[in-house]
Motif scaffolding. Structure first.
Motif, PDB file in Angstrom:
ATOM      1  N   ASN A 100       0.853  -1.182   0.000  1.00 14.69           N
ATOM      2  CA  ASN A 100       0.000   0.000   0.000  1.00 14.69           C
ATOM      3  C   ASN A 100       0.882   1.223   0.000  1.00 14.69           C
ATOM      4  O   ASN A 100       1.983   1.212   0.536  1.00 14.69           O
ATOM      5  N   GLY A 121     -10.165   0.402   1.531  1.00 14.42           N
ATOM      6  CA  GLY A 121      -9.304  -0.746   1.281  1.00 14.42           C
ATOM      7  C   GLY A 121      -9.795  -1.998   1.998  1.00 14.42           C
ATOM      8  O   GLY A 121      -9.689  -3.110   1.475  1.00 14.42           O
ATOM      9  N   SER A 169      -3.762   4.407   4.241  1.00 12.31           N
ATOM     10  CA  SER A 169      -2.759   3.465   3.743  1.00 12.31           C
ATOM     11  C   SER A 169      -2.364   2.467   4.822  1.00 12.31           C
ATOM     12  O   SER A 169      -1.975   1.339   4.519  1.00 12.31           O
ATOM     13  N   LYS A 172      -5.026  -1.247   6.029  1.00 11.59           N
ATOM     14  CA  LYS A 172      -5.000  -2.646   5.571  1.00 11.59           C
ATOM     15  C   LYS A 172      -3.829  -3.433   6.154  1.00 11.59           C
ATOM     16  O   LYS A 172      -3.723  -4.632   5.927  1.00 11.59           O
TER      17      LYS A 172
ATOM     18  N   LEU B 168      -5.390   0.160  -3.122  1.00  6.08           N
ATOM     19  CA  LEU B 168      -6.079  -0.418  -1.969  1.00  6.08           C
ATOM     20  C   LEU B 168      -6.819  -1.695  -2.345  1.00  6.08           C
ATOM     21  O   LEU B 168      -7.635  -2.192  -1.567  1.00  6.08           O
TER      22      LEU B 168
END
Ligand SMILES: Nc1ncnc2c1ncn2[C@@H]1O[C@H](COP(=O)(O)OP(=O)(O)OP(=O)(O)O)[C@@H](O)[C@H]1O
Ligand SMILES: [Mg+2]
Lengths: 379, 273
Positions: A100, A121, A169, A172, B168
């Protein structure tokens, strides 16, 4: 946060790059990226190890973002390959890479709220809803934006947007996180706090971070290793301490911290000591193992804080006149003008009050440095 | 210095607005005229509106027009948006200049020529003329307008936002529908409204390409006016003006409210930061 364990304590022994049997996690293998005729990244090779906090440092336009974009999958290397966990990732599209990226321009989704941005995400991974909510709340807390969850990005200040981008970011928890100037828009206090938070997360979750920064102090604080880039190549890749104490060139020495550079020629090299003849400060000796033909031009690099003010006669004595004094509170930096006109900086800790300061403008003083405090640079 | 309006300013503004809107005002006023004579005022009445709703020919034409406008605007929006995306995103491909030139050409092509060439095409293909041919013709010329409108939005689109979605874990097609489309939606809607309006008031191209049973409202009005203007026509036009005005005012109100909300929120954010 006062009782925080120094992150470096547990990291003392973390040095896989010096272990020949360690498997690198990210490998740049002779990677070149050209945009038309312009070479943005020039034949770069680099190993980054799992759980490493790796920083890229360098002037604007030297290819830092391009390097990250190749790893994230938005640019294809013109030559060379990139391996992730032993696998060539050139054919894997960005949305399948366990990487990411936090974009330098933030790239927030303008039509989604802060919470939806962070959750985006996680939704792609089909994470169950309660878990998503929990993770989003965690992230909001981390970046101190709890009360902004429902806002749209255009309703936030620059620093708040940057924190949303960071949270998105991080959400995840990718194996590799690429951060392109993640803290540039934050004030000093928030930046330092976030630096420590980042180090904590990276440490606790065992992630691998590659971070771009313009702030060399930040790079020194957070990194396991730093790469200094210039015009698409790595000038030096080293730990912060190594880079500070043993820069491999004037470019790096100048880039990291403050330093005096004295030009000279090598007179002799023997028994782990180099003797140089300099125009500015006479004969100087540095303890350094080096093979060089006498007469080779070289530079002595010495940090201001390693300069001492002396009164007696000594080796590596540099005589001059106090030209200027910069008072910084904890330190004063003396700019000493040598007879040749060159200026050398020496910093002294202010152990007494200003009023009792023994050295003042236009005083004649002598400086010295220990032979093992300086380095000799050929480049 | 005197900053108040001078008689000259007042006069020129009045003249300008009169020039623009007097014909429309007269049209609206006379649609409520009691008399059949368009030029003689004989008192207020809504009887022409009643008559209008009993005029099957006009109603049929209106229904055809709305259907053509709605379907052609929708199809043209899809095709035009796709064309705009290819032109902006595909980088340099062989024939790009030709393709973008061809997108712009119908904008400046005289309608007579567009209409005639479409007619010749349909004749050559032995295509029965009627609703479908008008529809195809309208899609053809209005998709170019949509493409231009959407293209101008895409030029300033920050692609890193799409990259962030991909990064993502969102696949490209889903990224288009979840990120790109919502962001360019205002331009797409403007494009749709433009295509809808263009189709609604097109006379020339429709006349060339229509066939039995597919008379559009502009055609109907035009043919009736040749037999003399009736207050019924005025009534139809008043309704059309009403619809268009409502649409425009609503759209601008929505935009203005969003803008105000945004500014208020920005002030808030700055104050709290
Ligand atoms: N898509 C592109 N096309 C052409 N040139 C590019 C492209 N992307 C980057 N470059 C060039 O490559 C060089 C490196 O760019 P890059 O964005 O990697 O710099 P950077 O080190 O991240 O700089 P900064 O610190 O300013 O962000 C720059 O000179 C830039 O102009
Ligand atoms: Mg950059």
């Amino acid at each position: 946060m006062a009782d925080r364990q120094p992150a470096s304590a547990s990291r003392k022994t973390f040095a896989p790059w010096s272990d020949p049997s360690a498997e690198p996690f990210i490998v740049f293998d002779n990677v070149t990226k050209r945009f038309g005729d312009f070479v943005a990244v020039n034949n770069v090779s680099l190993n980054v190890y799992e759980r490493e906090f790796f920083s890229l440092l360098g002037p604007s336009g030297c290819g830092k973002t391009t390097l990250l974009r190749m790893l994230a999958g938005f640019e294809t290397p013109t030559e060379g390959r990139i391996l992730l966990d032993g696998q060539d990732i050139s054919t894997i599209p960005p949305y399948r890479r366990p990487v990411n990226m936090m974009f330098q321009s933030y790239a927030l989704f303008p039509h989604m709220s802060v919470a939806d941005n962070i959750a985006f995400g996680l939704k792609q991974d089909k994470m169950p809803k309660p878990e998503i909510e929990e993770r989003v709340a965690d992230m909001l807390r981390l970046v101190k934006l709890e009360q902004f969850a429902g806002r749209k990005p255009h309703q936030l200040s620059g620093g708040q947007r940057q924190r949303v981008a960071l949270a998105r970011s991080l959400a995840k928890r990718p194996k590799v996180l690429l951060l392109d100037e993640p803290l540039g828009a934050l004030d000093k206090k928030l930046r330092e706090e976030t630096q420590f938070e980042l180090m904590d997360i990276q440490e606790n979750l065992g992630l691998t971070f590659m971070i771009v920064t313009h702030d060399q102090e930040e790079a020194m604080t957070v990194s396991d290793r730093i790469a200094v880039m210039d015009h698409g190549v790595f000038v030096q890749v080293a730990t912060p301490a190594e880079m500070y104490e043993y820069p491999n060139s004037r470019y790096v020495a100048d880039f990291i911290g403050d330093i005096n550079i004295i030009k000279g020629t090598i007179k002799s090299t023997a028994n782990g000591a180099v003797t140089l003849e300099t125009e500015d400060a006479g004969t100087l000796v540095v303890h350094q193992a080096m093979d060089a033909i006498p007469g080779t031009p070289a530079y002595i690099a010495i940090r201001p804080e390693k300069m001492q003010v002396i009164s007696g006669v000594s080796q590596n004595q540099i005589d001059g006149e106090v030209w200027d004094i910069a008072y910084l509170g904890d330190l004063s930096i003396y700019h000493v003008k040598l007879p040749s006109g060159a200026i050398v900086k020496a910093s002294q800790t202010n152990v007494t009050r200003l009023i009792e300061r023994p050295i003042t403008w236009e005083d004649d003083i002598s400086l010295t440095f220990a032979p093992d405090a300086a380095v000799v640079l050929l480049d | 210095m005197n900053r108040g309006p001078t008689w000259f300013n007042v006069a020129s503004v009045t003249a300008g607005f009169a020039f623009l809107y007097l014909p429309i005002v007269i049209l609206v006023v006379y649609s409520f005229n009691e008399s059949r004579l368009v030029t003689v005022w004989a008192g207020f009445s809504t009887k022409w509106y009643v008559a209008l709703f009993q005029n099957q020919g006009l109603l049929d034409a209106a229904w055809v027009t709305v259907r053509v406008a709605f379907v052609s605007a929708t199809v043209a929006t899809v095709l035009g948006t796709m064309a705009a995306i290819v032109l902006i995103r595909a980088g340099r491909f062989p024939g790009r200049t030709l393709f973008s030139g061809m997108i712009y050409a119908p904008l400046v092509m005289p309608e007579v020529i567009t209409g005639l060439s479409l007619l010749l095409l349909f004749v050559a293909m032995n295509f029965a003329r009627g609703f479908w041919t008008v529809l195809i013709a309208h899609i053809t010329f209005s998709m170019c307008f949509v493409a231009v409108v959407v293209q101008s939005r895409l030029v300033t689109f920050d692609r890193s936002v799409e990259e962030a979605a991909l990064d993502l874990g969102c696949p490209p097609l889903k990224t288009f529908f979840q990120i790109t489309l919502p962001m360019i939606l205002p331009a797409v809607i403007s494009g749709w409204m433009l295509a809808f309006t263009l189709s609604l008031d097109d006379l020339v191209i429709a006349s060339f390409t229509t066939g039995p049973g597919a008379t559009t409202l502009p055609m109907k009005i035009y043919s009736q006016v040749r037999l003399g203007v009736t207050p019924e026509i005025n009534a139809v036009c008043t309704i059309l003006i009403g619809i268009v005005t409502t649409g425009v005012v609503a759209a601008s109100l929505i935009t203005k409210r969003q803008e105000m909300e945004r500014q208020r929120a920005e002030r808030l954010a700055v104050a709290e930061a």
